[in-house]
Design a protein around this motif. Structure first.
Motif, PDB file in Angstrom:
ATOM      1  N   THR A   1       0.810  -1.219   0.000  1.00  0.00           N
ATOM      2  CA  THR A   1       0.000   0.000   0.000  1.00  0.00           C
ATOM      3  C   THR A   1       0.839   1.263   0.000  1.00  0.00           C
ATOM      4  O   THR A   1       0.299   2.365  -0.144  1.00  0.00           O
ATOM      5  CB  THR A   1      -0.930   0.020   1.223  1.00  0.00           C
TER       6      THR A   1
ATOM      7  N   HIS B   1       1.345  -1.915   7.067  1.00  0.00           N
ATOM      8  CA  HIS B   1       0.998  -1.491   5.715  1.00  0.00           C
ATOM      9  C   HIS B   1       0.871  -2.654   4.738  1.00  0.00           C
ATOM     10  O   HIS B   1       0.719  -2.445   3.546  1.00  0.00           O
ATOM     11  CB  HIS B   1       2.042  -0.499   5.197  1.00  0.00           C
TER      12      HIS B   1
ATOM     13  N   LYS C   1      -3.276  -5.280   7.535  1.00  0.00           N
ATOM     14  CA  LYS C   1      -4.525  -4.540   7.383  1.00  0.00           C
ATOM     15  C   LYS C   1      -5.754  -5.422   7.582  1.00  0.00           C
ATOM     16  O   LYS C   1      -6.830  -4.927   7.919  1.00  0.00           O
ATOM     17  CB  LYS C   1      -4.566  -3.879   5.995  1.00  0.00           C
ATOM     18  N   ASN C   2      -5.593  -6.725   7.349  1.00  0.00           N
ATOM     19  CA  ASN C   2      -6.731  -7.631   7.490  1.00  0.00           C
ATOM     20  C   ASN C   2      -6.262  -8.948   8.112  1.00  0.00           C
ATOM     21  O   ASN C   2      -6.272  -9.997   7.448  1.00  0.00           O
ATOM     22  CB  ASN C   2      -7.377  -7.874   6.125  1.00  0.00           C
TER      23      ASN C   2
END
Length: 793
Positions: free
Chosen positions: A426, A594, A599-600
């Motif tokens: 990202t 990042h 993030k998940n």
């Protein structure tokens, strides 16, 4: 181009590699000088090492130890007793590691020249590691151990934050709060800090900068950068300080700590070219606005005086601009209005502390500077002859990182794949993919070689794209530019054996790539885009071309079981057993904020358990993996087995041999890699859109007729193409009809690099009477040419 060029000084704080400058300052300098700015750079990393590891520097170290109250270990106490010997040998050892006195090698290896402390306790069998001819390499390794001994002594006593490859790294690792760094910076500088600050004072006195920029690529550079910036604020408060680099890009994206800006005025994120341009423009206009406001204020004051009945003072002389402003004020009897904003809203990816004392992030949506426009890295004022060629560990790929002077260059910005779930996809340095033309890259290569005198290049891409590397290789061969290069790739199927040969011919000596978990299930989960069989075939292609292959290996990926860890080790064993990987390193999986995993986490069946967010750094995350095994316990055994495999040792031992606890038996077939390597390559006739490329020289054509001695003895004429090559000459024999066609094709390929000749183009000109095209592609003549350097890329 700026109207008034400020003086800019770019600094690399300690500590980075000892063998070559970290390239960030050279990149920014090359860009800014191309825009007309006056830029200097200095590497305080190598500067500090050379100042500390000198006769004078060690004298100061030993003096402070002897005058202090340090609780010395037995090892340190022994080194202090050998003070005179260390002071006598340090300058010769440094000269040797700078390649300025290689005749010292026999004495280092056989003369007990260097004093030895604890780093020598586990010296490997150097003759096995380096061979009987590697005397200089053996000496380089011993001299490196000698420096590491001294670094250990410094760390134990006068410089607790010191390390040869990092400086106060622990203060910046997972530093969600600024307090530890702040406390360390408020403490009096230790001896190593003092030496660093002395270097800064010298550089600043010489450069007289208006701006000082710090690159902080790693956690181990942050403390030193802030200590240096602190000194600037104390001695030269008018200097503007700027920071950027890999550490801020990943760790400080959510910065809210105002105390950070006691040291650094502006912090920029991601590529520095755009933010530097906007910042310099903003500060230049800010200075102009400040001057205009000062003039306007004086104009208003003078106007008030003149309109006053009691004021009869004469008007002082001013600049033409101020006089115009005065006349304007007198005529309209009003002040010049100040601008509503100061222009900071036009900054790009920049943190600052505003007038209210709060941290503010400004990112105007300017377009990024395109990769082709970033310019050529400029190493002109770095002391390239001062760097040290060290050999820290006996790993052939790590040897490239630490030994020798490598020019750093980027083939493409970002990653063309950008899907791996463990990676910072990202962020800009991964997510924004841009290429530059091969002609421009080779222009830059030639400029850097002319500037540095060095022809070694490390392409620092996250994953160099195969087609860009192909075009670069062709351009290098076309211009006959001789360099040696290495870099990081993905082990993808585009790297065919022929492309591997082309890259090797252009100077490629080594590649590294991520095999990671060596498990097809986990490779799919992390979206690596490769399979084990595919990796095996690519590494075989590079190895056959004479290119060293280094595999990045990972353990501890979410949901990885003990069985999968053992199976991964079995795959690695087979890769080394088949001789298609020569170097490797196991990394423990780390979850970052990042990455897709960070993030998940739930998608990957792990849970983030800390650290709690704070106002400072935020990147490395702690996680719980309930589906996986005890990853920590596997680390020592994986490292030990790999070290032995790299040296061809114990490849037949059962995998349980490497662990001190019970492990499952591998379920991977013993011939998994061998079978993958036996898969046939795609035949030539099935690749009509591949480009033909000839690595050899232009051949000579002759004809030889045999027979005709009797009435029934038919004459036969054969065409012979004689190829004169570097190592050996060879002949290609074919029919009288095919010979001239083949000669013309090779002549064209050896002289015309600009016209792409595809295999189907060659087929279109093949003599119709010479027989089927597909049959010719399996003929001995064609196969010999393919073996000797006729490529399909």
């Amino acid at each position: 181009m700026p109207t008034a060029s400020p003086r800019i000084l770019l600094l690399t704080p300690p500590l980075t590699q000892l063998n070559t400058p970290y390239p960030a300052t050279a990149y920014i300098k090359g860009f800014l000088t191309g825009r007309g700015y006056a830029v200097r750079q200095a590497d305080l990393s190598i500067g500090l090492v050379l100042k500390l590891f000198s006769k004078e520097g060690l004298g100061r170290v030993f003096d402070e130890i002897e005058q202090g109250t340090y609780a010395l270990s037995d090892n340190a106490r022994r080194m202090v007793r050998l003070r005179r010997r260390y002071e006598a040998t340090i300058d010769p050892a440094i000269r040797f590691l700078q390649n300025r006195d290689l005749t010292l090698a026999p004495r280092i290896c056989h003369g007990r020249f260097l004093p030895e402390a604890s780093r020598f306790d586990n010296v490997a069998d150097l003759e096995t590691a380096f061979g009987t001819m590697g005397l200089t390499d053996q000496a380089r390794h011993l001299a490196t151990l000698y420096l590491e001994d001294l670094a250990d002594l410094v760390k134990e006593t006068v410089g607790p934050q010191f390390g040869l490859s990092r400086y106060a790294e622990s203060l910046a690792m997972s530093a969600t709060h600024f307090d530890p760094l702040h406390d360390a910076l408020q403490a009096p500088p230790n001896l190593v800090d003092k030496m660093l600050l002395e270097l800064l004072d010298e550089v600043v006195a010489d450069a007289q900068p208006d701006f000082v920029g710090f690159t902080v690529p790693f956690p181990g550079n942050l403390y030193a950068a802030l200590r240096l910036a602190q000194r600037l604020k104390q001695t030269n408060p008018a200097i503007t300080t700027v920071m950027g680099g890999g550490y801020p890009n990943t760790e400080l994206r959510g910065l809210k700590e105002p105390r950070f800006f006691d040291y650094i005025d502006y912090l920029t994120l991601d590529d520095g070219e755009g933010p530097w341009l906007r910042l310099l423009d903003y500060l230049a206009k800010k200075n102009v606005r400040h001057a205009e406001r000062s003039e306007a204020s004086r104009v208003a004051q003078y106007s008030s005086w003149i309109n006053s009945e009691t004021n009869k003072l004469p008007l002082p002389s001013t600049s033409n601009e101020a006089s115009e402003m005065l006349r304007y004020a007198l005529h309209d009897n009003r002040e010049v209005a100040a601008p509503e904003t100061d222009g900071r809203e036009l900054l790009q990816r920049t943190f600052l502390r505003n007038e209210a004392g709060a941290v503010e992030y400004v990112n105007h949506p300017h377009p990024d500077v395109p990769h082709p426009e970033v310019g050529t890295p400029d190493y002109s004022d770095l002391p390239l002859g001062d760097y040290l060629s060290v050999i820290e560990v006996l790993n052939p790929m790590h040897r490239l990182w630490s030994d020798g002077r490598w020019n750093k260059l980027t083939v493409a910005h970002g990653c063309y794949w950008k899907r791996c779930s463990f990676c910072d996809v990202t962020l800009d340095y991964i997510g924004r993919y841009e290429t530059a033309p091969a002609t421009l890259l080779v222009d830059r290569i030639e400029q850097i070689v002319a500037q540095t005198g060095q022809t070694g290049f490390h392409f620092v891409d996250e994953a160099a794209p195969p087609l860009a590397l192909r075009d670069l290789a062709i351009e290098l061969l076309k211009r006959r530019v001789s360099i040696s290069w290495w870099g990081n790739i993905r082990f993808e199927k585009t790297f065919t054996p022929d492309l591997c040969r082309l890259l090797a011919a252009s100077g490629c000596i080594a590649i590294s790539g991520g095999l990671e978990v060596a498990s097809d299930r986990l490779l799919a989960l992390m979206e690596k885009g490769v399979t084990i069989a595919q990796v095996a075939r690519v590494t075989q292609g590079f190895t056959a071309a004479g290119v060293l292959v280094h595999a990045y290996l990972m353990y501890g990926f979410p949901t990885q079981t003990a069985q999968e860890t053992v199976d991964a080790l079995e795959v690695v064993r087979q890769l080394f057993e088949n001789g298609i990987v020569q170097s490797g390193y196991w990394h423990r999986f780390s979850m970052t904020a990042h990455s897709p995993v960070g993030k998940n986490p739930a998608k990957y069946q792990v849970a983030a358990i800390g650290p709690e967010p704070g106002p400072f750094a935020w990147n490395d995350l702690w996680h719980d993996d309930p589906q996986g095994t005890d990853h920590e316990s596997f680390g020592p055994g994986l490292a030990k087995s790999l070290y032995n495999y790299m040296h061809g040792v114990a490849l037949r031992e059962p995998l349980s041999f490497w662990f001190d606890f019970k492990t499952p038996r591998p379920t991977v077939p013993r011939q998994l890699i061998g079978q993958a390597l036996q898969e046939p390559d795609k035949p030539d006739f099935a690749q009509p859109n591949r480009r033909l490329f000839w690595l050899g020289n232009a051949p000579e054509l002759s004809f030889k007729t045999t027979g005709g001695n009797g009435p029934k003895d038919k004459k036969t004429t054969r065409a012979i193409l004689t190829c004169y090559e570097q190592a050996e000459d060879f002949e290609v024999k074919t029919t009288e009809l095919i010979g001239p066609w083949l000669h013309e094709l090779l002549l064209r390929l050896s002289r015309d690099y600009d016209t792409k000749v595809l295999l189907k183009d060659a087929a279109a000109t093949f003599p119709p009477a010479a027989g089927p095209w597909e049959k010719f592609l399996t003929s001995p003549a064609w196969q010999l040419l393919r073996e000797k350097g006729l490529l399909l890329v």
